[in-house]
Write a protein that holds these residues in place. Structure first.
Motif, PDB file in Angstrom:
ATOM      1  N   ASN A  43      -8.849   2.849   0.711  1.00  0.00           N
ATOM      2  CA  ASN A  43      -9.875   1.903   0.286  1.00  0.00           C
ATOM      3  C   ASN A  43      -9.328   0.884  -0.710  1.00  0.00           C
ATOM      4  OD1 ASN A  43     -11.741   3.043   1.929  1.00  0.00           O
ATOM      5  ND2 ASN A  43     -12.839   4.120   0.329  1.00  0.00           N
ATOM      6  N   VAL A  44      -8.391   1.303  -1.544  1.00  0.00           N
ATOM      7  CA  VAL A  44      -7.774   0.362  -2.482  1.00  0.00           C
ATOM      8  C   VAL A  44      -6.977  -0.686  -1.708  1.00  0.00           C
ATOM      9  CG1 VAL A  44      -6.008   0.161  -4.278  1.00  0.00           C
ATOM     10  CG2 VAL A  44      -7.767   1.895  -4.459  1.00  0.00           C
ATOM     11  N   ASN A  45      -6.306  -0.267  -0.646  1.00  0.00           N
ATOM     12  CA  ASN A  45      -5.583  -1.234   0.180  1.00  0.00           C
ATOM     13  C   ASN A  45      -6.539  -2.247   0.804  1.00  0.00           C
ATOM     14  OD1 ASN A  45      -2.996  -0.263  -0.246  1.00  0.00           O
ATOM     15  ND2 ASN A  45      -3.218   1.276   1.337  1.00  0.00           N
ATOM     16  N   LEU A  46      -7.651  -1.770   1.342  1.00  0.00           N
ATOM     17  CA  LEU A  46      -8.653  -2.681   1.896  1.00  0.00           C
ATOM     18  C   LEU A  46      -9.205  -3.603   0.820  1.00  0.00           C
ATOM     19  CD1 LEU A  46     -10.627  -0.324   4.286  1.00  0.00           C
ATOM     20  CD2 LEU A  46      -9.206  -2.267   4.920  1.00  0.00           C
ATOM     21  N   PHE A  47      -9.449  -3.053  -0.357  1.00  0.00           N
ATOM     22  CA  PHE A  47      -9.956  -3.830  -1.482  1.00  0.00           C
ATOM     23  C   PHE A  47      -8.993  -4.971  -1.814  1.00  0.00           C
ATOM     24  CE2 PHE A  47     -10.234  -4.588  -6.060  1.00  0.00           C
ATOM     25  CZ  PHE A  47     -11.580  -4.889  -6.185  1.00  0.00           C
ATOM     26  N   ARG A  51      -5.432 -16.296  -1.602  1.00  0.00           N
ATOM     27  CA  ARG A  51      -3.984 -16.043  -1.673  1.00  0.00           C
ATOM     28  C   ARG A  51      -3.666 -14.769  -0.906  1.00  0.00           C
ATOM     29  NH1 ARG A  51      -1.301 -16.957  -7.120  1.00  0.00           N
ATOM     30  NH2 ARG A  51       0.405 -16.633  -5.706  1.00  0.00           N
ATOM     31  N   GLN A  52      -3.862 -14.828   0.409  1.00  0.00           N
ATOM     32  CA  GLN A  52      -3.706 -13.650   1.244  1.00  0.00           C
ATOM     33  C   GLN A  52      -2.290 -13.105   1.195  1.00  0.00           C
ATOM     34  OE1 GLN A  52      -4.756 -16.615   2.503  1.00  0.00           O
ATOM     35  NE2 GLN A  52      -6.806 -16.330   3.310  1.00  0.00           N
ATOM     36  N   ASP A  53      -1.291 -13.985   1.168  1.00  0.00           N
ATOM     37  CA  ASP A  53       0.094 -13.528   1.248  1.00  0.00           C
ATOM     38  C   ASP A  53       0.475 -12.624   0.082  1.00  0.00           C
ATOM     39  OD1 ASP A  53      -0.197 -15.652  -0.471  1.00  0.00           O
ATOM     40  OD2 ASP A  53       1.671 -16.654   0.114  1.00  0.00           O
ATOM     41  N   MET A  54       0.059 -12.986  -1.112  1.00  0.00           N
ATOM     42  CA  MET A  54       0.407 -12.186  -2.286  1.00  0.00           C
ATOM     43  C   MET A  54      -0.292 -10.823  -2.256  1.00  0.00           C
ATOM     44  SD  MET A  54      -0.077 -13.016  -6.328  1.00  0.00           S
ATOM     45  CE  MET A  54      -1.834 -12.802  -6.348  1.00  0.00           C
ATOM     46  N   ASP A  77       1.077  -8.428   0.446  1.00  0.00           N
ATOM     47  CA  ASP A  77       2.336  -7.826   0.018  1.00  0.00           C
ATOM     48  C   ASP A  77       2.098  -6.680  -0.965  1.00  0.00           C
ATOM     49  OD1 ASP A  77       3.796  -9.540   1.572  1.00  0.00           O
ATOM     50  OD2 ASP A  77       4.256 -10.935  -0.064  1.00  0.00           O
ATOM     51  N   ILE A  78       1.186  -6.883  -1.901  1.00  0.00           N
ATOM     52  CA  ILE A  78       0.867  -5.828  -2.866  1.00  0.00           C
ATOM     53  C   ILE A  78       0.241  -4.636  -2.151  1.00  0.00           C
ATOM     54  CG2 ILE A  78      -0.572  -5.241  -4.856  1.00  0.00           C
ATOM     55  CD1 ILE A  78      -0.222  -8.173  -5.759  1.00  0.00           C
ATOM     56  N   ALA A  79      -0.663  -4.896  -1.206  1.00  0.00           N
ATOM     57  CA  ALA A  79      -1.312  -3.808  -0.465  1.00  0.00           C
ATOM     58  C   ALA A  79      -0.303  -3.032   0.375  1.00  0.00           C
ATOM     59  CB  ALA A  79      -2.430  -4.364   0.416  1.00  0.00           C
ATOM     60  N   LEU A  80       0.645  -3.727   0.987  1.00  0.00           N
ATOM     61  CA  LEU A  80       1.671  -3.036   1.776  1.00  0.00           C
ATOM     62  C   LEU A  80       2.551  -2.147   0.906  1.00  0.00           C
ATOM     63  CD1 LEU A  80       2.796  -5.739   4.332  1.00  0.00           C
ATOM     64  CD2 LEU A  80       1.739  -3.538   4.826  1.00  0.00           C
ATOM     65  N   SER A  81       2.941  -2.652  -0.255  1.00  0.00           N
ATOM     66  CA  SER A  81       3.765  -1.825  -1.142  1.00  0.00           C
ATOM     67  C   SER A  81       2.970  -0.626  -1.660  1.00  0.00           C
ATOM     68  CB  SER A  81       4.319  -2.652  -2.300  1.00  0.00           C
ATOM     69  OG  SER A  81       3.268  -3.161  -3.079  1.00  0.00           O
ATOM     70  N   VAL A  95       2.829   1.957   1.192  1.00  0.00           N
ATOM     71  CA  VAL A  95       4.088   2.709   1.311  1.00  0.00           C
ATOM     72  C   VAL A  95       4.186   3.737   0.193  1.00  0.00           C
ATOM     73  CG1 VAL A  95       6.606   2.489   1.145  1.00  0.00           C
ATOM     74  CG2 VAL A  95       5.302   0.908   2.563  1.00  0.00           C
ATOM     75  N   LEU A  96       3.817   3.348  -1.004  1.00  0.00           N
ATOM     76  CA  LEU A  96       3.836   4.285  -2.124  1.00  0.00           C
ATOM     77  C   LEU A  96       2.888   5.460  -1.878  1.00  0.00           C
ATOM     78  CD1 LEU A  96       4.813   4.859  -5.042  1.00  0.00           C
ATOM     79  CD2 LEU A  96       2.808   3.610  -5.809  1.00  0.00           C
ATOM     80  N   GLY A  97       1.697   5.188  -1.353  1.00  0.00           N
ATOM     81  CA  GLY A  97       0.749   6.255  -1.043  1.00  0.00           C
ATOM     82  C   GLY A  97       1.259   7.175   0.051  1.00  0.00           C
TER      83      GLY A  97
END
Length: 92
Positions: free
Chosen positions: A42-46, A56-59, A62-66, A69-71
């Motif tokens: 849910n945090v990734n979706l958020f 600023r979708q690109d930024m 990138d944060i959601a993808l990282s 991966v961490l999760g």
């Protein structure tokens, strides 16, 4: 379009509330762990929806993808630890 993504953002927040309650009220480790993984999703979706609302979708993607991966890595580590850490698999 911002209204749609804002409503989606609100829906993700509202869906996270029962999961947060489950994290603090459940007694079993596995139920809490499953709730933590769901909150991570849910945090990734958020983050993605915030990126669309902010423009600023690109930024934010990138944060959601990282964060995803961490999760994933942390869930694999916890699952390995809870299964016994691989002891006894090599015959020693």
């Amino acid at each position: 379009m911002k209204l749609f993504f804002g409503l989606c953002l609100l829906a993700v927040v509202l869906l996270s509330v029962p999961l947060l309650i489950m994290i603090f009220r459940e007694k079993g480790f596995y139920n809490r762990f499953a709730a933590v993984l769901a909150v991570s999703t849910n945090v990734n979706l958020f983050l993605i929806f915030v990126g669309f609302v902010d423009g600023r979708q690109d930024m934010y993607v990138d944060i959601a993808l990282s964060f995803a991966v961490l999760g994933f890595v942390s869930s694999v580590i916890v699952a390995k630890f809870m299964s016994g850490g691989g002891k006894g698999n090599d015959g020693n």
